[in-house]
Design a protein around this motif. Structure first.
Motif, PDB file in Angstrom:
ATOM      1  N   MET A 261       0.838  -1.154   0.000  1.00 26.44           N
ATOM      2  CA  MET A 261       0.000   0.000   0.000  1.00 26.44           C
ATOM      3  C   MET A 261       0.900   1.239   0.000  1.00 26.44           C
ATOM      4  SD  MET A 261      -3.426  -0.997   1.690  1.00 26.44           S
ATOM      5  CE  MET A 261      -4.062  -1.654   0.164  1.00 26.44           C
ATOM      6  N   GLU A 262       0.613   2.145  -0.870  1.00 24.66           N
ATOM      7  CA  GLU A 262       1.407   3.346  -1.044  1.00 24.66           C
ATOM      8  C   GLU A 262       1.428   4.203   0.223  1.00 24.66           C
ATOM      9  OE1 GLU A 262       3.114   4.201  -3.865  1.00 24.66           O
ATOM     10  OE2 GLU A 262       2.548   2.272  -4.705  1.00 24.66           O
ATOM     11  N   GLY A 263       2.611   4.700   0.571  1.00 25.25           N
ATOM     12  CA  GLY A 263       2.740   5.679   1.637  1.00 25.25           C
ATOM     13  C   GLY A 263       2.523   5.182   3.050  1.00 25.25           C
ATOM     14  N   SER A 264       2.379   3.899   3.267  1.00 22.47           N
ATOM     15  CA  SER A 264       2.198   3.388   4.622  1.00 22.47           C
ATOM     16  C   SER A 264       2.985   2.099   4.775  1.00 22.47           C
ATOM     17  CB  SER A 264       0.716   3.152   4.913  1.00 22.47           C
ATOM     18  OG  SER A 264       0.214   2.125   4.091  1.00 22.47           O
ATOM     19  N   LYS A 265       3.027   1.637   6.003  1.00 25.47           N
ATOM     20  CA  LYS A 265       3.719   0.377   6.262  1.00 25.47           C
ATOM     21  C   LYS A 265       2.964  -0.760   5.585  1.00 25.47           C
ATOM     22  CE  LYS A 265       5.580   1.618  10.743  1.00 25.47           C
ATOM     23  NZ  LYS A 265       5.744   1.187  12.121  1.00 25.47           N
ATOM     24  N   PRO A 266       3.683  -1.707   4.984  1.00 29.62           N
ATOM     25  CA  PRO A 266       2.998  -2.854   4.380  1.00 29.62           C
ATOM     26  C   PRO A 266       2.166  -3.599   5.432  1.00 29.62           C
ATOM     27  CG  PRO A 266       5.295  -2.790   3.706  1.00 29.62           C
ATOM     28  CD  PRO A 266       5.121  -1.756   4.773  1.00 29.62           C
ATOM     29  N   ARG A 267       0.960  -3.965   5.043  1.00 26.91           N
ATOM     30  CA  ARG A 267       0.041  -4.705   5.922  1.00 26.91           C
ATOM     31  C   ARG A 267       0.143  -6.181   5.571  1.00 26.91           C
ATOM     32  NH1 ARG A 267      -5.683  -6.175   6.357  1.00 26.91           N
ATOM     33  NH2 ARG A 267      -6.373  -5.708   8.476  1.00 26.91           N
ATOM     34  N   ILE A 268       0.564  -6.973   6.548  1.00 27.21           N
ATOM     35  CA  ILE A 268       0.789  -8.400   6.358  1.00 27.21           C
ATOM     36  C   ILE A 268      -0.221  -9.159   7.211  1.00 27.21           C
ATOM     37  CG2 ILE A 268       2.466 -10.276   6.591  1.00 27.21           C
ATOM     38  CD1 ILE A 268       4.564  -7.783   6.647  1.00 27.21           C
ATOM     39  N   VAL A 269      -1.108  -9.885   6.557  1.00 28.00           N
ATOM     40  CA  VAL A 269      -2.115 -10.676   7.261  1.00 28.00           C
ATOM     41  C   VAL A 269      -1.615 -12.109   7.354  1.00 28.00           C
ATOM     42  CG1 VAL A 269      -4.457 -11.610   7.125  1.00 28.00           C
ATOM     43  CG2 VAL A 269      -4.033  -9.223   6.538  1.00 28.00           C
ATOM     44  N   VAL A 270      -1.761 -12.705   8.527  1.00 29.62           N
ATOM     45  CA  VAL A 270      -1.345 -14.096   8.710  1.00 29.62           C
ATOM     46  C   VAL A 270      -2.448 -14.867   9.414  1.00 29.62           C
ATOM     47  CG1 VAL A 270      -0.102 -13.542  10.851  1.00 29.62           C
ATOM     48  CG2 VAL A 270       0.481 -15.624   9.607  1.00 29.62           C
ATOM     49  N   GLY A 271      -2.745 -16.046   8.894  1.00 29.92           N
ATOM     50  CA  GLY A 271      -3.737 -16.914   9.511  1.00 29.92           C
ATOM     51  C   GLY A 271      -3.109 -17.699  10.649  1.00 29.92           C
ATOM     52  N   VAL A 272      -3.761 -17.654  11.803  1.00 24.42           N
ATOM     53  CA  VAL A 272      -3.246 -18.355  12.984  1.00 24.42           C
ATOM     54  C   VAL A 272      -4.361 -19.210  13.565  1.00 24.42           C
ATOM     55  CG1 VAL A 272      -2.272 -18.092  15.301  1.00 24.42           C
ATOM     56  CG2 VAL A 272      -1.650 -16.462  13.502  1.00 24.42           C
ATOM     57  N   ASP A 273      -4.110 -20.503  13.701  1.00 23.56           N
ATOM     58  CA  ASP A 273      -5.098 -21.378  14.333  1.00 23.56           C
ATOM     59  C   ASP A 273      -4.494 -22.182  15.483  1.00 23.56           C
ATOM     60  OD1 ASP A 273      -3.611 -23.378  13.115  1.00 23.56           O
ATOM     61  OD2 ASP A 273      -5.215 -24.048  11.779  1.00 23.56           O
ATOM     62  N   GLY A 274      -3.257 -21.856  15.846  1.00 28.40           N
ATOM     63  CA  GLY A 274      -2.596 -22.555  16.942  1.00 28.40           C
ATOM     64  C   GLY A 274      -1.790 -23.761  16.505  1.00 28.40           C
ATOM     65  N   SER A 275      -1.951 -24.182  15.260  1.00 35.93           N
ATOM     66  CA  SER A 275      -1.217 -25.350  14.758  1.00 35.93           C
ATOM     67  C   SER A 275       0.249 -24.999  14.526  1.00 35.93           C
ATOM     68  CB  SER A 275      -1.829 -25.838  13.445  1.00 35.93           C
ATOM     69  OG  SER A 275      -1.622 -24.868  12.428  1.00 35.93           O
ATOM     70  N   GLY A 276       1.071 -26.026  14.383  1.00 35.17           N
ATOM     71  CA  GLY A 276       2.483 -25.807  14.080  1.00 35.17           C
ATOM     72  C   GLY A 276       2.672 -25.075  12.764  1.00 35.17           C
ATOM     73  N   GLY A 277       1.850 -25.403  11.781  1.00 37.37           N
ATOM     74  CA  GLY A 277       1.938 -24.733  10.486  1.00 37.37           C
ATOM     75  C   GLY A 277       1.610 -23.261  10.572  1.00 37.37           C
ATOM     76  N   SER A 278       0.602 -22.917  11.365  1.00 37.96           N
ATOM     77  CA  SER A 278       0.239 -21.499  11.482  1.00 37.96           C
ATOM     78  C   SER A 278       1.278 -20.734  12.295  1.00 37.96           C
ATOM     79  CB  SER A 278      -1.162 -21.333  12.078  1.00 37.96           C
ATOM     80  OG  SER A 278      -1.180 -21.563  13.465  1.00 37.96           O
ATOM     81  N   ARG A 279       1.893 -21.393  13.248  1.00 33.11           N
ATOM     82  CA  ARG A 279       2.958 -20.721  14.004  1.00 33.11           C
ATOM     83  C   ARG A 279       4.179 -20.487  13.119  1.00 33.11           C
ATOM     84  NH1 ARG A 279       3.026 -21.310  20.196  1.00 33.11           N
ATOM     85  NH2 ARG A 279       0.828 -21.555  20.657  1.00 33.11           N
ATOM     86  N   ALA A 280       4.469 -21.420  12.214  1.00 30.12           N
ATOM     87  CA  ALA A 280       5.556 -21.211  11.254  1.00 30.12           C
ATOM     88  C   ALA A 280       5.220 -20.021  10.351  1.00 30.12           C
ATOM     89  CB  ALA A 280       5.783 -22.478  10.419  1.00 30.12           C
ATOM     90  N   ALA A 281       3.964 -19.910   9.945  1.00 26.91           N
ATOM     91  CA  ALA A 281       3.533 -18.780   9.118  1.00 26.91           C
ATOM     92  C   ALA A 281       3.671 -17.467   9.896  1.00 26.91           C
ATOM     93  CB  ALA A 281       2.087 -18.984   8.657  1.00 26.91           C
TER      94      ALA A 281
END
Length: 145
Positions: free
Chosen positions: A1-21
Motif C-alpha cells: 500500500m502506497e505511503g504506509s507500512k505494508p500490511r501483512i495478514v497471517v492466519g493463525v489457528d494454533g497449529s504448528g503450520g500457522s505458528r511457522a507462518a
C-alpha cells in the motif's frame, strides 16, 4: 500500500503450520517495516448458526481469543521481536476470514496445513483456496504441521 507500512495478514489457528507462518510474517515485517495482523477464524457448524446459540458463540470467540493470544505471545517471545501484532478473532470460516482481511493488505501468509480435517493433503484446502482467490500475493509457509 502506497505511503504506509505494508500490511501483512497471517492466519493463525494454533497449529504448528500457522505458528511457522506467523514466524515468517514477523520476520518479513521486521525486514520491510511492515505491520502484522494475525487472524483467528472461529467458524462454527451451520446447525449451530441456525440454532442461534449465543452463549456457544461467545464461548467459541473467547477460546479463539485465548488461542490467538497464546500463539502470538509465545511466537513473539521465541523470536524476541518487538513487531506489534494486531489480533483479530473473526466469526467466519478460515477461508472467508482470510480473504476478507486480505482485501486491504499487501501480503497474506498462511501455513501449508493447519487444524483442518485432511492433514494428509500436501497443500491444505485453506491455503490452496487463498492462493487461488486472494486479492494480494500469498506466501504459503511449509513448517511443522
Amino acid at each position: 500500500m502506497e505511503g504506509s507500512k505494508p500490511r501483512i495478514v497471517v492466519g493463525v489457528d494454533g497449529s504448528g503450520g500457522s505458528r511457522a507462518a506467523l514466524r515468517w510474517a514477523l520476520g518479513y515485517a521486521e525486514w520491510c517495516g511492515g505491520r502484522v495482523v494475525a487472524v483467528f477464524a472461529c467458524g462454527v457448524p451451520a446447525l449451530i448458526d441456525v440454532a442461534l446459540m449465543l452463549p456457544e458463540e461467545e464461548r467459541v470467540l473467547t477460546v479463539g481469543e485465548r488461542e490467538l493470544r497464546k500463539a502470538v505471545d509465545e511466537t513473539c517471545a521465541e523470536l524476541d521481536t518487538g513487531i506489534p501484532v494486531e489480533r483479530r478473532v473473526v466469526r467466519q470460516d478460515a477461508v472467508r476470514a482470510l480473504l476478507d482481511e486480505a482485501r486491504d493488505s499487501d501480503l497474506l501468509v498462511v501455513g501449508r496445513r493447519g487444524h483442518g480435517r485432511f492433514a494428509q493433503v500436501l497443500l491444505g484446502s485453506v491455503s490452496r483456496h487463498c492462493v487461488n482467490h486472494a486479492p494480494c500475493p500469498v506466501v504459503v509457509v511449509s513448517g511443522p504441521g
